[in-house]
Design an enzyme around this catalytic site. Structure first.
Site, PDB file in Angstrom:
ATOM      1  N   LYS A 173     -26.551   4.690   0.141  1.00 45.38           N
ATOM      2  CA  LYS A 173     -26.204   3.405  -0.415  1.00 45.38           C
ATOM      3  C   LYS A 173     -26.216   3.380  -1.958  1.00 45.38           C
ATOM      4  CE  LYS A 173     -28.071  -0.523  -1.420  1.00 45.38           C
ATOM      5  NZ  LYS A 173     -27.271  -1.045  -2.784  1.00 45.38           N
ATOM      6  N   THR A 230     -39.118  -2.696  -5.831  1.00 41.78           N
ATOM      7  CA  THR A 230     -38.326  -2.448  -4.822  1.00 41.78           C
ATOM      8  C   THR A 230     -38.978  -1.054  -4.118  1.00 41.78           C
ATOM      9  OG1 THR A 230     -36.465  -2.850  -6.402  1.00 41.78           O
ATOM     10  CG2 THR A 230     -35.883  -1.867  -4.120  1.00 41.78           C
ATOM     11  N   GLU A 248     -38.752   7.470  -6.403  1.00 47.07           N
ATOM     12  CA  GLU A 248     -38.817   7.469  -7.865  1.00 47.07           C
ATOM     13  C   GLU A 248     -38.526   6.297  -8.383  1.00 47.07           C
ATOM     14  OE1 GLU A 248     -39.232  10.557  -9.298  1.00 47.07           O
ATOM     15  OE2 GLU A 248     -38.994  11.977  -7.295  1.00 47.07           O
ATOM     16  N   CYS A 282     -34.749   6.356 -16.920  1.00 47.41           N
ATOM     17  CA  CYS A 282     -36.085   6.198 -16.613  1.00 47.41           C
ATOM     18  C   CYS A 282     -37.040   7.129 -17.288  1.00 47.41           C
ATOM     19  CB  CYS A 282     -36.053   6.513 -15.011  1.00 47.41           C
ATOM     20  SG  CYS A 282     -35.599   8.310 -14.796  1.00 47.41           S
ATOM     21  N   GLU A 384     -42.255  -2.362 -18.399  1.00 48.80           N
ATOM     22  CA  GLU A 384     -40.752  -1.546 -18.428  1.00 48.80           C
ATOM     23  C   GLU A 384     -39.761  -2.731 -18.849  1.00 48.80           C
ATOM     24  OE1 GLU A 384     -38.560  -0.282 -14.820  1.00 48.80           O
ATOM     25  OE2 GLU A 384     -38.178   1.765 -15.804  1.00 48.80           O
TER      26      GLU A 384
HETATM   27  P1  NAD Z   1     -33.429  -1.522  -8.098  1.00 52.42           P
HETATM   28  O1  NAD Z   1     -34.866  -1.196  -7.273  1.00 52.42           O
HETATM   29  O2  NAD Z   1     -33.051  -3.000  -8.207  1.00 52.42           O
HETATM   30  O3  NAD Z   1     -32.462  -0.846  -7.013  1.00 52.42           O
HETATM   31  C1  NAD Z   1     -32.373   0.420  -6.698  1.00 52.42           C
HETATM   32  C2  NAD Z   1     -31.577   0.579  -5.341  1.00 52.42           C
HETATM   33  O4  NAD Z   1     -32.312  -0.033  -4.377  1.00 52.42           O
HETATM   34  C3  NAD Z   1     -30.114  -0.437  -5.385  1.00 52.42           C
HETATM   35  O5  NAD Z   1     -29.362   0.552  -4.807  1.00 52.42           O
HETATM   36  C4  NAD Z   1     -30.439  -1.525  -4.904  1.00 52.42           C
HETATM   37  O6  NAD Z   1     -29.450  -2.118  -3.996  1.00 52.42           O
HETATM   38  C5  NAD Z   1     -31.206  -1.132  -3.675  1.00 52.42           C
HETATM   39  N1  NAD Z   1     -32.314  -2.014  -3.130  1.00 52.42           N
HETATM   40  C6  NAD Z   1     -32.813  -3.233  -3.915  1.00 52.42           C
HETATM   41  N2  NAD Z   1     -33.562  -3.935  -2.916  1.00 52.42           N
HETATM   42  C7  NAD Z   1     -33.725  -3.118  -1.785  1.00 52.42           C
HETATM   43  C8  NAD Z   1     -34.448  -3.303  -0.587  1.00 52.42           C
HETATM   44  N3  NAD Z   1     -35.276  -4.331  -0.639  1.00 52.42           N
HETATM   45  N4  NAD Z   1     -34.442  -2.364   0.310  1.00 52.42           N
HETATM   46  C9  NAD Z   1     -33.765  -1.265   0.182  1.00 52.42           C
HETATM   47  N5  NAD Z   1     -32.907  -1.013  -0.971  1.00 52.42           N
HETATM   48  C10 NAD Z   1     -32.800  -2.112  -1.840  1.00 52.42           C
HETATM   49  O7  NAD Z   1     -33.382  -0.655  -9.350  1.00 52.42           O
HETATM   50  P2  NAD Z   1     -32.265  -0.746 -10.404  1.00 52.42           P
HETATM   51  O8  NAD Z   1     -32.346  -1.893 -11.183  1.00 52.42           O
HETATM   52  O9  NAD Z   1     -30.946  -0.511  -9.769  1.00 52.42           O
HETATM   53  O10 NAD Z   1     -32.540   0.460 -11.238  1.00 52.42           O
HETATM   54  C11 NAD Z   1     -33.587   0.517 -12.424  1.00 52.42           C
HETATM   55  C12 NAD Z   1     -35.004   1.123 -12.201  1.00 52.42           C
HETATM   56  O11 NAD Z   1     -34.751   2.287 -11.479  1.00 52.42           O
HETATM   57  C13 NAD Z   1     -35.635   0.996 -13.231  1.00 52.42           C
HETATM   58  O12 NAD Z   1     -37.020   0.723 -13.000  1.00 52.42           O
HETATM   59  C14 NAD Z   1     -35.664   2.546 -13.576  1.00 52.42           C
HETATM   60  O13 NAD Z   1     -36.856   3.207 -14.033  1.00 52.42           O
HETATM   61  C15 NAD Z   1     -35.735   3.067 -11.911  1.00 52.42           C
HETATM   62  N6  NAD Z   1     -35.267   4.419 -12.016  1.00 52.42           N
HETATM   63  C16 NAD Z   1     -36.055   5.500 -11.722  1.00 52.42           C
HETATM   64  C17 NAD Z   1     -35.768   6.872 -11.915  1.00 52.42           C
HETATM   65  C18 NAD Z   1     -36.532   7.868 -11.308  1.00 52.42           C
HETATM   66  O14 NAD Z   1     -36.275   8.929 -11.422  1.00 52.42           O
HETATM   67  N7  NAD Z   1     -37.985   7.616 -11.607  1.00 52.42           N
HETATM   68  C19 NAD Z   1     -34.505   7.099 -12.304  1.00 52.42           C
HETATM   69  C20 NAD Z   1     -33.569   6.160 -12.655  1.00 52.42           C
HETATM   70  C21 NAD Z   1     -33.833   4.764 -12.406  1.00 52.42           C
END
Ligand code: NAD
Length: 482
Positions: A173, A230, A248, A282, A384
């Site tokens: 997804k 999340t 991650e 990130c 963050e």
């Molecule tokens: P998010 O957690 O809102 O969403 C990430 C994904 O999870 C999306 O596809 C979303 O639809 C899905 N999701 C949301 N709620 C869910 C649930 N309850 N169950 C299952 N899936 C769910 O994050 P975002 O806003 O899309 O991305 C930004 C965040 O990602 C920042 O915190 C950033 O630091 C982090 N990030 C981390 C890395 C890493 O490698 N550590 C890399 C890129 C981004």
């Protein structure tokens, strides 16, 4: 109006609910397409398709799986421009960045795991005359891959490639904010020779489609990249089912600059590590610690270089800074900047929304922003922001900066700039981060373990780590005495 579809069992389809979500172009603020708002019925269809083909795919010779991965890479590369335009349109990032970084990296992910699958090995432990142990590493079955919006295809394929290379079938997804390149990927899978059901792409919101993947008893492991909150919610659902989890999560990375560094190289790289992709990587270094003797020189130079960054239309080759992902995210970033000021920060540059003329007049643009004057434990330096905002802090000595850098709930990455080799090694050992860069940033070797500690995640991606995650280790002990 473009209508994206799910890709389940090798076929494109709408959500069974027929519900859709709007897809926005952050640079124009306008809706340009729709995607399925999938639910647990769609996820169940995808899991069923993946289960049905698992025994075929998992017993396909590794060399053949590897060939298929190579072919996917090649087909993406042929359509690089189209993929890059789609990524830029979905995310608001400069087209040049998508062309140079995002899409080539997605290609590299498939190529890398095509090779890694063939080099993956399992261990043998010999108990001299008594017994032989060997380890089988078998694919898990159906696995879930859930990814965020900042590096959409790059991060989604970083999961899908090792998962299928190891013989699993996938229900993936992408973020509901950036679905387009995943849909393009689906278009070329059949040509690459991926059997129907091996990769299923289900679009939709996290709380419905994402949560349904995590909850589904047929999904044996979840590889997730996204926010820390999340990640915690996913753990609550997956842990009682004892699913394997790779998380991650967020970061608040320190960039530590000593007076003896190569100043020019450091400045150039710091400009990138602060603001690339509008600070929405990130790994960006949002807390910049600078040794006192060069603090003012560094601050003035960074401010000057930052003011030269052009915020503009992502399609314009002169643009350095594109749009941020959504109106909501833009408002969050601006609120964080205002709260920083309330906490006592001085604004050195930026801090405002940018209103462009023409096609992008309603787009979501924020000036690259530099703050100073806050303590390491100030809220701004702890949470963050995930936008083009950095905070500068002078430091006195090594002990103090290690303490301040580690004073964070997160532990994803850290950067250290110094010519002192012993100090570099000491810092690398003491800093609480899963990824350490010394005199460089975002220099990636795909064989290395990738991931964070503390609230930045659980487990590591990359190299054989990911192949281990996507396989179950089974020890076989043979008694040699009978
Ligand atoms: P998010 O957690 O809102 O969403 C990430 C994904 O999870 C999306 O596809 C979303 O639809 C899905 N999701 C949301 N709620 C869910 C649930 N309850 N169950 C299952 N899936 C769910 O994050 P975002 O806003 O899309 O991305 C930004 C965040 O990602 C920042 O915190 C950033 O630091 C982090 N990030 C981390 C890395 C890493 O490698 N550590 C890399 C890129 C981004």
């Amino acid at each position: 109006m473009e209508r994206l579809q799910n890709f389940i069992n090798g076929e494109f389809s709408s959500s069974r609910s027929s519900n859709t979500l709007d897809n926005f172009n952050p640079a124009t603020g306008k809706v340009y397409g729709q995607l399925p708002a999938s639910n647990e019925v769609d996820v169940d269809d995808a899991v069923g398709a993946a289960q049905a083909v698992f025994s075929k795919w998992s017993t396909t010779p590794t060399s053949e799986r590897s060939r298929v991965l190579m072919k996917i890479a090649e087909l993406i590369e042929v359509r690089l421009q189209e993929f890059a335009e789609a990524e830029s349109m979905d995310t608001g990032k400069p087209l040049g960045l998508a062309r140079k970084v995002d899409i080539p990296r997605a290609v590299a992910n498939f190529r890398f795991y095509a090779g890694a699958a063939e080099h993956f090995f399992s261990e043998a432990h010999i108990m001299e005359q008594r017994a032989i142990n060997y380890t089988l590493r078998q694919p898990l079955g159906v696995v879930g891959c859930i990814s965020p919006w900042n590096l959409p295809l790059y991060l989604l394929t970083w999961k899908i490639a090792p998962a299928i290379a190891a013989g699993n079938c996938v229900v993936a997804k992408p973020s509901e904010l950036t679905p387009k390149t995943a849909a393009l990927l689906a278009e070329l899978l059949a040509t690459a020779g991926v059997p129907a059901g091996v990769i299923n792409i289900v679009h939709g919101e996290g709380e419905s489609a994402g949560a349904a993947i995590v909850k589904h008893p047929g999904v044996k492991a979840v590889s997730f990249t996204g926010g820390t909150e999340t990640g915690a919610r996913i753990s609550e659902v997956a842990a009682p089912q004892f699913k394997k989890l790779s998380l991650e999560l967020g970061g608040k990375n320190p960039n530590i600059i000593f007076a003896d560094c190569d100043f020019d190289k450091m400045l150039e790289t710091t400009l990138r590590s602060s603001f690339i992709n509008q600070g929405q990587v990130c790994l960006c270094g949002s807390r910049i610690f600078v040794e006192q003797p060069i603090y003012e020189r560094f601050r003035d130079a960074l401010v000057e270089r930052t003011r030269e960054l052009k915020v503009g239309d992502p399609m314009d080759a002169q643009t350095h800074q594109g749009a941020v992902i959504s109106q909501q995210h833009m408002e969050k970033i601006l609120t964080c900047i205002n709260q920083a000021k309330e906490e006592g920060a001085s604004l050195l540059t930026g801090g405002e929304r940018v209103i462009l003329k023409g096609r992008c007049e309603k787009g979501w643009f924020v000036q690259p922003t530099i703050l100073e004057g806050l303590a390491a434990d100030a809220k701004t330096n702890q949470r963050e922001i995930f936008g083009p905002v950095v905070s500068l802090m002078p430091f006195k000595d090594e002990q103090q900066v290690v303490r301040c850098a580690n004073e964070s709930a997160y532990g994803l990455a850290a950067t250290v700039w110094t010519q002192n080799l012993s100090r570099a090694h000491r810092m690398a050992a003491e800093l609480e981060a899963g990824i350490l860069w010394i005199n460089c940033w975002m220099l990636r070797d795909l064989r290395t373990p990738f991931g964070g500690m503390k609230h930045s995640g659980l487990g590591r991606e990359g190299g054989f780590e990911a192949l281990r995650f996507f396989t179950e280790a089974k020890n076989v002990c043979i008694d040699l005495t009978t």
